[in-house]
Design a protein around this motif. Structure first.
Motif, short mmCIF file in Angstrom:
data_model
loop_
_atom_site.label_atom_id
_atom_site.label_comp_id
_atom_site.label_asym_id
_atom_site.label_seq_id
_atom_site.Cartn_x
_atom_site.Cartn_y
_atom_site.Cartn_z
N GLU A 115 0.84 -1.19 0.00
CA GLU A 115 0.00 0.00 0.00
C GLU A 115 0.87 1.25 0.00
O GLU A 115 1.83 1.35 0.75
N TYR A 116 0.53 2.19 -0.87
CA TYR A 116 1.25 3.46 -0.94
C TYR A 116 0.24 4.53 -1.34
O TYR A 116 -0.27 4.53 -2.46
N ARG A 117 -0.07 5.41 -0.42
CA ARG A 117 -1.13 6.39 -0.62
C ARG A 117 -0.61 7.83 -0.56
O ARG A 117 0.46 8.09 0.01
N ARG A 118 -1.40 8.71 -1.16
CA ARG A 118 -1.10 10.13 -1.06
C ARG A 118 -1.17 10.56 0.40
O ARG A 118 -2.11 10.24 1.12
N ALA A 119 -0.15 11.27 0.86
CA ALA A 119 -0.12 11.73 2.25
C ALA A 119 -1.18 12.80 2.48
O ALA A 119 -1.38 13.68 1.64
N ARG A 120 -1.83 12.72 3.62
CA ARG A 120 -2.75 13.77 4.03
C ARG A 120 -1.98 14.77 4.90
O ARG A 120 -0.76 14.74 4.98
N GLY A 121 -2.71 15.67 5.56
CA GLY A 121 -2.07 16.66 6.41
C GLY A 121 -1.31 16.02 7.57
O GLY A 121 -1.53 14.86 7.93
N HIS A 122 -0.42 16.80 8.18
CA HIS A 122 0.42 16.30 9.27
C HIS A 122 -0.39 15.80 10.46
O HIS A 122 0.09 14.96 11.22
N THR A 123 -1.60 16.31 10.64
CA THR A 123 -2.42 15.87 11.76
C THR A 123 -2.87 14.42 11.59
O THR A 123 -3.34 13.80 12.55
N TYR A 124 -2.73 13.85 10.40
CA TYR A 124 -3.11 12.46 10.14
C TYR A 124 -1.91 11.51 10.20
O TYR A 124 -2.06 10.32 9.90
N ALA A 125 -0.75 12.01 10.54
CA ALA A 125 0.47 11.20 10.44
C ALA A 125 0.36 9.88 11.21
O ALA A 125 0.71 8.81 10.70
N LEU A 126 -0.12 9.93 12.45
CA LEU A 126 -0.24 8.71 13.24
C LEU A 126 -1.37 7.83 12.74
O LEU A 126 -1.21 6.61 12.63
N LYS A 127 -2.52 8.42 12.46
CA LYS A 127 -3.66 7.63 12.00
C LYS A 127 -3.31 6.87 10.73
O LYS A 127 -3.65 5.69 10.58
N ASP A 128 -2.63 7.53 9.81
CA ASP A 128 -2.37 6.90 8.52
C ASP A 128 -1.31 5.81 8.60
O ASP A 128 -1.43 4.77 7.95
N ILE A 129 -0.26 6.02 9.40
CA ILE A 129 0.75 4.97 9.47
C ILE A 129 0.22 3.73 10.18
O ILE A 129 0.60 2.60 9.87
N LEU A 130 -0.70 3.92 11.11
CA LEU A 130 -1.25 2.77 11.83
C LEU A 130 -2.25 1.98 10.98
O LEU A 130 -2.58 0.84 11.30
N GLU A 131 -2.75 2.59 9.91
CA GLU A 131 -3.67 1.89 9.02
C GLU A 131 -3.00 1.37 7.76
O GLU A 131 -3.56 0.53 7.05
N ILE A 132 -1.81 1.86 7.44
CA ILE A 132 -1.17 1.50 6.18
C ILE A 132 -0.75 0.04 6.20
O ILE A 132 -0.27 -0.48 7.22
N ASP A 133 -0.94 -0.64 5.08
CA ASP A 133 -0.67 -2.06 5.01
C ASP A 133 0.82 -2.39 4.99
O ASP A 133 1.21 -3.55 5.06
N ARG A 134 1.66 -1.38 4.89
CA ARG A 134 3.10 -1.63 4.95
C ARG A 134 3.48 -2.17 6.33
O ARG A 134 4.41 -2.97 6.46
N ILE A 135 2.79 -1.71 7.35
CA ILE A 135 3.01 -2.23 8.71
C ILE A 135 2.09 -3.44 8.88
O ILE A 135 0.89 -3.35 8.68
N ASN A 136 2.64 -4.55 9.29
CA ASN A 136 1.86 -5.80 9.37
C ASN A 136 0.87 -5.75 10.54
O ASN A 136 1.25 -5.82 11.70
N ARG A 137 -0.41 -5.66 10.20
CA ARG A 137 -1.47 -5.63 11.22
C ARG A 137 -2.05 -7.02 11.46
O ARG A 137 -2.97 -7.19 12.24
N PHE A 138 -1.50 -8.01 10.78
CA PHE A 138 -1.98 -9.38 10.91
C PHE A 138 -1.06 -10.21 11.81
O PHE A 138 -1.13 -11.43 11.81
N SER A 139 -0.24 -9.54 12.57
CA SER A 139 0.72 -10.23 13.42
C SER A 139 1.08 -9.36 14.60
O SER A 139 0.95 -8.13 14.56
N GLU A 140 1.51 -9.99 15.68
CA GLU A 140 2.06 -9.22 16.81
C GLU A 140 3.29 -8.45 16.35
O GLU A 140 3.54 -7.33 16.81
N LYS A 141 4.04 -9.04 15.46
CA LYS A 141 5.25 -8.41 14.95
C LYS A 141 4.91 -7.60 13.70
O LYS A 141 4.26 -8.10 12.79
#
Length: 519
Positions: free
Chosen positions: A108-134
């Motif tokens: 997943e690679y998306r257009r960046a939104r404003g700086h206020t979304y920095a945490l929300k967007d990185i925690l939802e981006i599929d680059r970070i594995n959300r299907f594992s503890e690691k």
């Protein structure tokens, strides 16, 4: 005669008074503040009562629905030119998932939104594995996402970087700790400061002290804490996964590429000692992933060289409450303002329409060359794949040709990626952008030529057609799709990456969905 003499003395006296008056005019000074906050305050809302007008403009970073011609803040997939907003956009790079295959950016690679979304967007981006503890990525990925870095690096030091990203998911407040005031200012007196460990380290290596630098340079560097190219250090050279700026040889593409040749621990034949982000599974090429080098592009462009800083264009002065003049803390494109006020601070003789057309015309030229460079990079990977699987009679220097082909493929894609990842569509430095893309195209074409030669020229005919027919763009790919055998059979390049085991999602934002002991 007397009248003439009196007039001359009057003129001379007036000029002297003007000269004396001008000599008494002091240089404008930066306002000083004494707040009720402590220097270790990191909550964004804490600044609201101290600076209500600045905070009002800061909250405008929540805007996420306005596009400019080549950019904007709608959070669409940057490879999707098929679907309309908010999924895709007319200016897409369709081969992003192909070029980053085997690396988390391909998910997943998306257009960046404003700086206020920095945490929300990185925690939802599929680059970070959300299907594992690691997470599959280190804590370094938090570095440019918010104010908690000030606490984490203070608490853990250099041991922080190598920790797992997911270890800190539950430790953040998505609004209070996202990118904000404390990333650039000391809350106690609002002096500009750096929180970035890698930038502090770089300045130290040059014998510079941030507090002693000219104010204009400080203003640019606080943006340059994050809007830069960087990499995660190999353990051989110091703290594992610590972010480093590759500027020791210079800030231009050739300088950074040469730097990466001696800062890694790979043993891949022909690339020994190179830094490698990942190996592309199709061409087996050791790759570099560029980040977002706005600072490197700006600093020797026409605006940077003239002393025009980031904040002059992206934080222009505004008047609120009818009279108060403040820096606008809505960090966004000047193109979103119909009156182009930021540009017309200097270009006073130009109309908004003229200035807008100049920007878009420059971006169009860069964009067209960007797509050509992208296509050639894909063809380079395919040419190397064909040559590596060629079983006929090979030239005596086959191995050397393949190393050279991969070297040119690596370099061509890195140069393309530097401009692709840079967030101005080339406008921060049009000349440098076009030169970088011209080099990218040449390197990728050399990769194709060497790979064809390695295959005894037998693959030339197969590579002569339209690359989009030879290797179709991958429109959809994600961690979840990589668990699906049908999806994995939908593109010939997918056979070079593994089918992932089926897994349930563990994380949603900063909340755990399953018990920690369930996996």
């Amino acid at each position: 005669m007397r009248k003439h003499m009196f007039f001359s003395w009057a003129v001379l006296t007036g000029l002297l008074l003007v000269a004396i008056g001008c000599s008494d005019v002091s240089e404008p000074t930066t306002p000083t503040y004494e707040t009720n906050l402590s220097s270790d305050e990191i909550k964004n809302s804490a600044f609201k009562s101290e600076f209500p007008l600045h905070y009002e403009t800061y909250l405008r970073n929540d805007e996420s629905e306005i596009m400019t011609e080549y950019g904007g803040s709608v959070n669409h997939n940057k490879n999707d030119g098929v679907n309309p907003l908010p999924e895709g956009y007319k200016y897409a790079q369709p081969y992003l998932k192909n070029l980053w295959l085997g690396y988390p950016f391909s998910y997943e690679y998306r257009r960046a939104r404003g700086h206020t979304y920095a945490l929300k967007d990185i925690l939802e981006i599929d680059r970070i594995n959300r299907f594992s503890e690691k997470a599959g990525l280190p804590s370094t990925c938090w570095n440019c996402k918010g104010t908690k870095m000030l606490e984490w690096t203070d608490e853990y030091g250099d041991s922080f970087w190598v920790k797992d990203f997911n270890e800190f998911r539950e430790d953040v407040d998505l609004d209070e700790n996202t990118i904000g005031c404390a990333n650039c200012h000391d809350p106690k007196d609002m002096e500009l400061r750096l929180y970035s460990v890698p930038l502090k380290a770089h300045l130290e290596s040059e014998g510079k002290n941030f507090s002693e630098l000219p104010r204009n340079e400080q203003r640019a560097l606080v943006c340059g804490q994050c809007h830069v190219e960087y990499y995660f250090q190999d353990e051989k050279f110091g703290a594992a996964k610590k972010p480093i700026f590759p500027w020791a040889k210079g800030k231009d593409p050739e300088d950074m590429y040469e730097y990466y040749k001696n800062t890694g621990d790979t043993n891949i034949p022909g690339f020994e000692g190179n830094f490698v982000d990942w190996v592309h599974p199709v061409s087996k090429t050791p790759m570099l992933k560029a980040q977002h080098p706005e600072y490197e592009m700006w600093y020797n462009g026409s605006h940077g060289a003239a002393g025009v800083g980031c904040s002059d264009c992206h934080m222009p002065y505004v008047r609120l409450d009818g009279k108060k003049k403040i820096s606008n803390h809505h960090w966004t494109s000047p193109l979103k303002d119909p009156d182009m006020k930021a540009c017309r601070q200097c270009h006073t003789d130009k109309t908004p329409e003229y200035l807008r057309e100049r920007v878009i015309s420059s971006q169009e030229k860069v964009w067209n060359q960007l797509l050509i460079a992208q296509d050639l990079s894909v063809k380079a990977h395919e040419a190397i794949r064909m040559a590596s699987e060629y079983t006929g009679p090979k030239p005596f220097n086959y191995d050397e040709l393949m190393i050279e082909a991969r070297e040119m493929c690596r370099k061509g894609q890195f140069f393309w990626d530097l401009i692709s990842a840079e967030n101005s569509a080339g406008f921060h430095n049009p000349t440098k952008s076009l030169d970088t893309l011209a080099s990218s195209q040449q390197y990728s074409q050399k990769a194709i030529d060497k790979a064809v030669e390695a295959a005894s020229f037998t693959t030339a005919r197969d590579l002569a057609g339209d690359i989009r027919e030879i290797v179709p763009p991958i429109l959809e790919h994600s961690r979840e799709l990589q668990m699906d055998p049908d999806h994995m059979a939908s593109h010939k390049w997918f056979e070079y990456i593994p089918l992932l085991p089926e897994s349930e999602k563990v994380w949603e934002g900063n909340e755990r969905l399953t018990s920690e002991n369930a996996h």
